[in-house]
Motif scaffolding. Sequence first.
Motif, PDB file in Angstrom:
ATOM      1  N   THR A 116      -4.466  41.633  75.088  1.00 62.67           N
ATOM      2  CA  THR A 116      -3.191  41.643  75.797  1.00 62.67           C
ATOM      3  C   THR A 116      -2.818  43.068  76.166  1.00 62.67           C
ATOM      4  OG1 THR A 116      -2.439  39.668  74.636  1.00 62.67           O
ATOM      5  CG2 THR A 116      -0.739  41.055  75.630  1.00 62.67           C
TER       6      THR A 116
ATOM      7  N   ALA B  63      -6.559  33.608  74.453  1.00 59.72           N
ATOM      8  CA  ALA B  63      -6.200  34.548  73.386  1.00 59.72           C
ATOM      9  C   ALA B  63      -7.442  35.060  72.667  1.00 59.72           C
ATOM     10  CB  ALA B  63      -5.236  33.894  72.409  1.00 59.72           C
TER      11      ALA B  63
ATOM     12  N   LEU C  31       0.266  31.299  74.973  1.00 59.99           N
ATOM     13  CA  LEU C  31      -1.017  31.560  75.604  1.00 59.99           C
ATOM     14  C   LEU C  31      -2.059  30.587  75.071  1.00 59.99           C
ATOM     15  CD1 LEU C  31      -2.540  33.495  77.531  1.00 59.99           C
ATOM     16  CD2 LEU C  31      -3.029  34.914  75.521  1.00 59.99           C
TER      17      LEU C  31
END
Length: 143
Positions: free
Chosen positions: A14, A9, A4
């Motif tokens: 997530t 991030a 990612l």
Amino acid sequence: MFTLDPQLAADTLTLGDFPLCRLLLMNDAQYPWFILVPRREEVSEVFQLDPADQHLLWQESVALAEKLKDLFAADKLNLATLGNVVAQLHMHVIVRRRGDAAWPAPVWGRHPAVAYREDQIAVIRDKLRMVLGDEFSFAEQQA
């Protein structure tokens, strides 16, 4: 091996994975703002995906948008792949409501982000658990 983008991030939480895409939640409680990232290396444009993955990206995007519309009482759903800041291919799926912090303007750069509290994240996860089928694999809890 899928990695990612560091900016994605840093800006997101997530939630888990569909068959093709990682599902992220933009860490801005002003808007239910989700991001789908195809788990493919070195792809910045939709046309760089093979035809089967292009189809799957669209299926996952539309299915998610349809579920979010009802879950969050959306007046409008915004779907977009821009990539001007983050080159890695990603699809924004943003729930818009009349009267939200940026309505009717775009959400990008309108207001400083307001981070989610853990209880808010838990509510979103619970809502998604109710509507996402077996094709979705939830990630471990992330703060």
